[in-house]
Scaffold this motif. Sequence first.
Motif, short mmCIF file in Angstrom:
data_model
loop_
_atom_site.label_atom_id
_atom_site.label_comp_id
_atom_site.label_asym_id
_atom_site.label_seq_id
_atom_site.Cartn_x
_atom_site.Cartn_y
_atom_site.Cartn_z
N TYR A 137 10.85 67.17 -60.39
CA TYR A 137 10.22 67.77 -59.21
C TYR A 137 9.17 66.83 -58.62
O TYR A 137 9.02 66.72 -57.40
CB TYR A 137 9.59 69.11 -59.57
N THR A 138 8.42 66.14 -59.50
CA THR A 138 7.43 65.18 -59.02
C THR A 138 8.09 63.98 -58.35
O THR A 138 7.42 63.24 -57.62
CB THR A 138 6.53 64.69 -60.17
N LYS A 167 11.66 72.40 -69.35
CA LYS A 167 10.53 72.42 -68.43
C LYS A 167 9.99 71.02 -68.12
O LYS A 167 9.65 70.72 -66.98
CB LYS A 167 9.41 73.30 -69.00
N GLU A 168 9.91 70.18 -69.14
CA GLU A 168 9.41 68.83 -68.90
C GLU A 168 10.33 68.05 -67.97
O GLU A 168 9.88 67.31 -67.10
CB GLU A 168 9.26 68.09 -70.24
N PHE A 201 5.47 75.84 -60.07
CA PHE A 201 4.94 74.52 -60.35
C PHE A 201 4.35 73.91 -59.09
O PHE A 201 3.32 73.25 -59.12
CB PHE A 201 6.05 73.63 -60.90
N LYS A 202 4.99 74.16 -57.96
CA LYS A 202 4.48 73.65 -56.69
C LYS A 202 3.14 74.27 -56.37
O LYS A 202 2.21 73.61 -55.92
CB LYS A 202 5.49 73.95 -55.57
N TYR A 249 10.72 78.74 -61.02
CA TYR A 249 9.82 77.88 -61.80
C TYR A 249 9.31 76.72 -60.95
O TYR A 249 8.13 76.37 -61.02
CB TYR A 249 10.53 77.34 -63.04
N CYS A 250 10.17 76.14 -60.14
CA CYS A 250 9.75 75.06 -59.25
C CYS A 250 8.71 75.56 -58.25
O CYS A 250 7.75 74.85 -57.93
CB CYS A 250 10.95 74.48 -58.50
N GLN A 292 0.25 72.80 -58.34
CA GLN A 292 -0.16 71.43 -58.07
C GLN A 292 -1.46 71.42 -57.26
O GLN A 292 -1.64 72.21 -56.33
CB GLN A 292 0.92 70.67 -57.30
N ILE A 329 12.31 69.39 -65.69
CA ILE A 329 12.19 69.97 -64.36
C ILE A 329 10.94 69.44 -63.66
O ILE A 329 10.98 69.03 -62.49
CB ILE A 329 12.14 71.50 -64.44
N GLU A 330 9.81 69.41 -64.38
CA GLU A 330 8.56 68.93 -63.78
C GLU A 330 8.65 67.45 -63.42
O GLU A 330 8.17 67.02 -62.36
CB GLU A 330 7.40 69.18 -64.74
N GLU A 331 9.28 66.68 -64.29
CA GLU A 331 9.42 65.24 -64.02
C GLU A 331 10.27 65.01 -62.78
O GLU A 331 9.91 64.21 -61.90
CB GLU A 331 10.06 64.55 -65.22
#
Length: 251
Positions: A70-71, A63-64, A102-103, A98-99, A106, A66-68
């Motif tokens: 994605y940003t 997850k970390e 997360f979007k 998941y993306c 935000q 993916i988030e990194e």
Amino acid sequence: MRNDVLERMKHYVMENIKPNYAAVGRQLNVDPRTVKSAYQKVLIGDDIKCKKRHRKSKLDGYKEIIEEKYTQNCTARAIFDFIKERGFEGKYTIVKDYCRQFKQAQIKKATIRVEHTIGLSAQVDWKERVTMYDRNGHPWTFSIFLYVLPYSKMKYLELTLDQKQDTLFKCLYHAFKYTGGIPNEIWFDNMSTVVDHKMSDFHHHKFNERFQSFSHDANYHPVACRPFRPQTKGCVEALARTMSRLKPYNH
């Protein structure tokens, strides 16, 4: 099921107290069996939540990453390929969902709403380099100067063959004449004929000297819009979108 009954039972469950169904029923004016049903429903619901909370996911450990990524504006497909090379055993849809979550989580940057009053402001933009074909198939490339008074929604448009600074000055003069006056301020996009990009950065804009001189002579205050923030001049942006109505006249 009444919400007040469910809320009372949630309190009993949180305090780990078994309720007196008959007494609660008299207080809430419901059948004791309804109270018992609500109590059991809350208990079962808590058990389900606990099971979901502790359920393992194939995304655990990724997850970390993916988030990194994605940003950094990486697509879900690119992230999936990246973590798959690092041992991820799940499918693409899990990463995509998941993306998406997360979007949605935000926090979007707030844009201050610009209130317009009579004679206060105007907005300027270009519909750049539109290419259309005449009935003989010959291409014509042109630009359209767009000028809007946000309060009254009065508009002035002019077709031009270039976007040079002299052309901009000429169009502004025609717009002032057409609308019958000059506003206190005019909002511009970060066009090269207005902003000196070499002496500007993301937060501070430097107008080029010739444009600054024209603005001073015309007695209006120029305002440069923030890059990537079209909401600040939404009226003229909306007008630029309506220029797509020219497409049916192609050829």
